[in-house]
Write an enzyme that holds these catalytic residues in place. Structure first.
Site, PDB file in Angstrom:
ATOM      1  N   ASN A   1       0.863  -1.180   0.000  1.00 44.10           N
ATOM      2  CA  ASN A   1       0.000   0.000   0.000  1.00 44.10           C
ATOM      3  C   ASN A   1       0.898   1.228   0.000  1.00 44.10           C
ATOM      4  O   ASN A   1       1.897   1.287   0.720  1.00 44.10           O
ATOM      5  CB  ASN A   1      -0.905   0.033   1.232  1.00 44.10           C
ATOM      6  CG  ASN A   1      -1.789   1.272   1.245  1.00 44.10           C
ATOM      7  OD1 ASN A   1      -2.802   1.345   0.567  1.00 44.10           O
ATOM      8  ND2 ASN A   1      -1.390   2.276   2.029  1.00 44.10           N
TER       9      ASN A   1
ATOM     10  N   TYR B   1       0.638  10.195   4.065  1.00 40.94           N
ATOM     11  CA  TYR B   1       0.207  10.480   5.421  1.00 40.94           C
ATOM     12  C   TYR B   1       1.173  11.470   6.074  1.00 40.94           C
ATOM     13  O   TYR B   1       2.363  11.501   5.742  1.00 40.94           O
ATOM     14  CB  TYR B   1       0.175   9.201   6.268  1.00 40.94           C
ATOM     15  CG  TYR B   1      -0.531   8.025   5.636  1.00 40.94           C
ATOM     16  CD1 TYR B   1      -1.865   8.116   5.240  1.00 40.94           C
ATOM     17  CD2 TYR B   1       0.133   6.826   5.421  1.00 40.94           C
ATOM     18  CE1 TYR B   1      -2.515   7.039   4.655  1.00 40.94           C
ATOM     19  CE2 TYR B   1      -0.505   5.742   4.840  1.00 40.94           C
ATOM     20  CZ  TYR B   1      -1.830   5.849   4.448  1.00 40.94           C
ATOM     21  OH  TYR B   1      -2.467   4.786   3.878  1.00 40.94           O
ATOM     22  N   ARG B   2       0.657  12.243   7.015  1.00 39.36           N
ATOM     23  CA  ARG B   2       1.516  13.176   7.735  1.00 39.36           C
ATOM     24  C   ARG B   2       2.330  12.446   8.800  1.00 39.36           C
ATOM     25  O   ARG B   2       1.821  11.572   9.493  1.00 39.36           O
ATOM     26  CB  ARG B   2       0.650  14.246   8.408  1.00 39.36           C
ATOM     27  CG  ARG B   2       1.449  15.391   9.031  1.00 39.36           C
ATOM     28  CD  ARG B   2       0.579  16.215   9.961  1.00 39.36           C
ATOM     29  NE  ARG B   2       0.276  15.488  11.193  1.00 39.36           N
ATOM     30  CZ  ARG B   2      -0.902  15.534  11.808  1.00 39.36           C
ATOM     31  NH1 ARG B   2      -1.892  16.243  11.318  1.00 39.36           N
ATOM     32  NH2 ARG B   2      -1.096  14.847  12.919  1.00 39.36           N
TER      33      ARG B   2
ATOM     34  N   TRP C   1      -2.593   8.399  10.406  1.00 35.31           N
ATOM     35  CA  TRP C   1      -3.444   7.885   9.341  1.00 35.31           C
ATOM     36  C   TRP C   1      -4.804   7.509   9.903  1.00 35.31           C
ATOM     37  O   TRP C   1      -4.950   7.156  11.068  1.00 35.31           O
ATOM     38  CB  TRP C   1      -2.799   6.702   8.619  1.00 35.31           C
ATOM     39  CG  TRP C   1      -2.294   5.580   9.488  1.00 35.31           C
ATOM     40  CD1 TRP C   1      -2.790   5.148  10.681  1.00 35.31           C
ATOM     41  CD2 TRP C   1      -1.152   4.761   9.223  1.00 35.31           C
ATOM     42  NE1 TRP C   1      -2.055   4.110  11.171  1.00 35.31           N
ATOM     43  CE2 TRP C   1      -1.041   3.838  10.297  1.00 35.31           C
ATOM     44  CE3 TRP C   1      -0.233   4.681   8.181  1.00 35.31           C
ATOM     45  CZ2 TRP C   1      -0.035   2.877  10.347  1.00 35.31           C
ATOM     46  CZ3 TRP C   1       0.761   3.723   8.242  1.00 35.31           C
ATOM     47  CH2 TRP C   1       0.857   2.840   9.305  1.00 35.31           C
ATOM     48  N   LEU C   2      -5.830   7.614   9.069  1.00 37.98           N
ATOM     49  CA  LEU C   2      -7.178   7.229   9.470  1.00 37.98           C
ATOM     50  C   LEU C   2      -7.274   5.709   9.532  1.00 37.98           C
ATOM     51  O   LEU C   2      -6.571   4.991   8.809  1.00 37.98           O
ATOM     52  CB  LEU C   2      -8.206   7.784   8.487  1.00 37.98           C
ATOM     53  CG  LEU C   2      -8.286   9.311   8.388  1.00 37.98           C
ATOM     54  CD1 LEU C   2      -9.249   9.716   7.270  1.00 37.98           C
ATOM     55  CD2 LEU C   2      -8.728   9.914   9.709  1.00 37.98           C
TER      56      LEU C   2
ATOM     57  N   ARG D   1      -7.518   3.605   6.310  1.00 41.03           N
ATOM     58  CA  ARG D   1      -6.463   3.639   5.307  1.00 41.03           C
ATOM     59  C   ARG D   1      -5.678   2.328   5.285  1.00 41.03           C
ATOM     60  O   ARG D   1      -5.637   1.566   6.248  1.00 41.03           O
ATOM     61  CB  ARG D   1      -5.517   4.812   5.558  1.00 41.03           C
ATOM     62  CG  ARG D   1      -6.194   6.173   5.522  1.00 41.03           C
ATOM     63  CD  ARG D   1      -6.919   6.417   4.219  1.00 41.03           C
ATOM     64  NE  ARG D   1      -7.441   7.770   4.117  1.00 41.03           N
ATOM     65  CZ  ARG D   1      -8.331   8.175   3.223  1.00 41.03           C
ATOM     66  NH1 ARG D   1      -8.809   7.310   2.357  1.00 41.03           N
ATOM     67  NH2 ARG D   1      -8.753   9.423   3.187  1.00 41.03           N
ATOM     68  N   GLY D   2      -5.010   2.100   4.151  1.00 44.07           N
ATOM     69  CA  GLY D   2      -4.294   0.849   3.939  1.00 44.07           C
ATOM     70  C   GLY D   2      -3.206   0.596   4.953  1.00 44.07           C
ATOM     71  O   GLY D   2      -3.036  -0.533   5.438  1.00 44.07           O
TER      72      GLY D   2
ATOM     73  N   GLU E   1      -0.749   1.207  -6.617  1.00 46.35           N
ATOM     74  CA  GLU E   1      -0.447   2.615  -6.876  1.00 46.35           C
ATOM     75  C   GLU E   1       0.687   2.750  -7.881  1.00 46.35           C
ATOM     76  O   GLU E   1       0.740   3.717  -8.639  1.00 46.35           O
ATOM     77  CB  GLU E   1      -0.084   3.329  -5.573  1.00 46.35           C
ATOM     78  CG  GLU E   1      -1.259   3.582  -4.641  1.00 46.35           C
ATOM     79  CD  GLU E   1      -1.588   2.420  -3.744  1.00 46.35           C
ATOM     80  OE1 GLU E   1      -2.496   2.540  -2.893  1.00 46.35           O
ATOM     81  OE2 GLU E   1      -0.935   1.352  -3.867  1.00 46.35           O
TER      82      GLU E   1
ATOM     83  N   ASP F   1      -4.587  22.128   9.879  1.00 44.75           N
ATOM     84  CA  ASP F   1      -5.101  21.162   8.916  1.00 44.75           C
ATOM     85  C   ASP F   1      -5.911  21.845   7.825  1.00 44.75           C
ATOM     86  O   ASP F   1      -6.136  23.054   7.845  1.00 44.75           O
ATOM     87  CB  ASP F   1      -5.945  20.097   9.631  1.00 44.75           C
ATOM     88  CG  ASP F   1      -5.757  18.727   9.005  1.00 44.75           C
ATOM     89  OD1 ASP F   1      -6.257  18.514   7.894  1.00 44.75           O
ATOM     90  OD2 ASP F   1      -5.078  17.885   9.624  1.00 44.75           O
TER      91      ASP F   1
END
Length: 502
Positions: free
Chosen positions: A171, A175-176, A189-190, A193-194, A235, A284
């Protein structure tokens, strides 16, 4: 032109869209302040060549206009982005061709997929310099701190690469990351997310999760990683489809992962499940500081880099920002894919001022009652990022959705709030959205601004006002005769909701 960051910067400089700055600048606040002023003015990309505390240059605002994003994707016009979206939509839901022309078109797409397969580089530029754990110091990388209330230095345009420990599927996400020490960072990351899914799987098996962070990559690869469309392709393959040829990859030195061979920096490390540190606050995209969250800690064991590497960065905030420009370009790519998922949608638009995804305007070819509501509900489930869209406004196909005057006219002339506004309460939501009463849960609003047909209404709708076609044609013919042909007229800006790229 080389398919890497340096090649893109060279292209920008040749086109007068890169400004080199030799004056000493501070990565703490100063670089972001300079860059933000350039973004507000639609100015060029910036290359800071003399950065306090670091021997490396910093590139920023490289994708600060839609035009430059098109160049990064080997295109000249925004309209070409929609053609790319059409190609991706064919791969997402392929249908048996009914005509020879359709078969030829699909064959071309399959050939593009073959050309897009990643290659391998045995002597990658990203490993010209190798720093092992006892040598590496992340403080040497000129990470910026954009806002005075930010908790620390951050990486924003790094490709965060992980792998599913069960299937081996990689993946690639953007991400920050927050600097925590000279060898550690936290990644934000949320949970959907991968990378987060891979960490949960690693935890279930009692394993550490290997991570590689690729910095300073071809901007085209960043666009591919930022495209969360539900196609079972990597990707890397997306990036190859975007660019017309495969991305060269290289094996990392200390982890079993692959990274773009032309990356400027590569950080190699691991995450131990359950090892967390406080991350944030940071400014943000909502225009506010986010909260403080416990986030996974990445321990880095190796850094590889090119000779004299360039650090590529950006920062979030209220639009316009680079992320907003990227969203406008992605809007074009999404359009054919969305039409494939929701057949009645003619066009859709995500206004930049609405944070690029918080409000959507979609037009439909209305054929039956209740269709606008159906289209709004389908939109919310069509692609993952639309889960966080708060407002969906549905209009007739005759409305130019990029002209706020027409959209506002449709809302005010066609909407009865009692009948045409519907709200879905307490749906999964963006944790950065402070407007929600409960963080992580929020409402969504649909607005049916289409012309109503029975049984949506029990009375006839008034006929629309239109010019007499014969008179309009006559006035067209006589326009110069009136002495108006060369008259300079002031224009009302139709782009208050964003950028009309048509």
């Amino acid at each position: 032109m080389a398919r890497d960051l340096r090649g893109f910067l060279k292209q920008l400089e040749q086109r007068g869209q890169l400004k080199r700055i030799s004056a000493l600048v501070d990565p703490d606040l100063e670089i972001a302040e300079i860059s933000n002023r350039m973004l507000q003015q639609g100015g060029p990309a910036l290359l800071f060549e003399n950065v306090k505390g670091s021997p490396y240059s910093v590139a920023v605002n490289t994708m600060g206009t839609v035009e430059r994003i098109c160049w990064a994707m080997n295109m000249e016009q925004p309209e070409e982005l929609e053609a790319l979206g059409k190609k991706l939509s064919m791969l997402q839901q392929p249908k048996p061709p009914k005509k020879i022309a359709q078969a030829v078109e699909f064959g071309k797409v399959l050939f593009d997929v073959l050309r897009a397969k990643p290659g391998r580089d045995l002597f990658p530029p990203c490993q010209q310099v190798v720093l092992h754990e006892d040598e590496l110091d992340l403080n040497q990388i000129p990470m910026i701190r954009p806002y005075c209330g930010d908790a620390g230095k951050i990486i924003t345009l790094g490709l965060v690469i992980t792998k599913d420990c069960e299937t081996g599927t990689p993946n690639v996400g953007v991400y920050r990351l927050q600097l925590q020490s000279n060898k550690t960072m936290t990644v934000h990351w949320l949970s959907v997310r991968g990378g987060a899914r891979h960490l949960r799987k690693a935890a279930e098996r009692g394993k550490k999760l290997e991570v590689a962070i690729a910095l300073g990559v071809d901007p085209l690869i960043i666009m591919a990683a930022a495209t969360p469309i539900p196609v079972d392709l990597s990707e890397w393959l997306f990036a190859g489809l975007y660019g017309g040829s495969g991305v060269n990859l290289a094996k990392c030195k200390t982890v079993d992962l692959e990274v773009p061979a032309d990356s400027e920096f590569v950080l190699e490390g691991t995450i131990t499940p359950g090892e967390m540190l406080s991350d944030g606050p940071f400014g943000d995209h909502m225009g506010y500081y986010g909260g403080v969250e416990d986030s996974p800690l990445v321990r880095f064991h190796c850094v590889t880099q090119r000779k004299d590497p360039i650090y590529l960065t950006t920062f979030s905030g209220r639009p316009p920002k680079e992320e907003a420009m990227m969203a406008i370009a992605l809007n074009r790519i999404y359009t054919p894919i969305l039409r494939q998922q929701v057949s009645e949608i003619v066009d859709f638009f995500l206004p930049m001022e609405a944070l690029s995804y918080k409000a959507a305007i979609i037009s439909i070819d209305k054929a039956y009652p209740g269709q606008a509501r159906r289209a709004a509900l389908a939109f919310w489930s069509a692609l993952p990022q639309f889960t966080y869209t708060k407002f969906v406004i549905v209009v007739d196909k005759s409305i130019n959705i990029r002209d706020p005057r027409q959209v506002v006219w449709a809302i005010t002339s066609k909407v009865d709030p009692v009948r045409d506004v519907f709200i879905l309460p307490e749906t999964p939501f963006d944790t950065l959205d402070f407007a929600s009463e409960k963080i992580g849960l929020g409402g969504r609003m649909g607005i049916d601004a289409t012309t109503k047909i029975p049984p949506e209404t029990n009375h006839e709708w008034g006929a629309a006002l239109e010019s007499d076609p014969d008179t309009a044609a006559m006035v067209d013919r006589r326009w110069a005769e009136y002495g108006l042909a060369n008259l300079q007229l002031g224009e009302v800006n139709p782009n208050l909701f964003g950028y009309d790229m048509r």
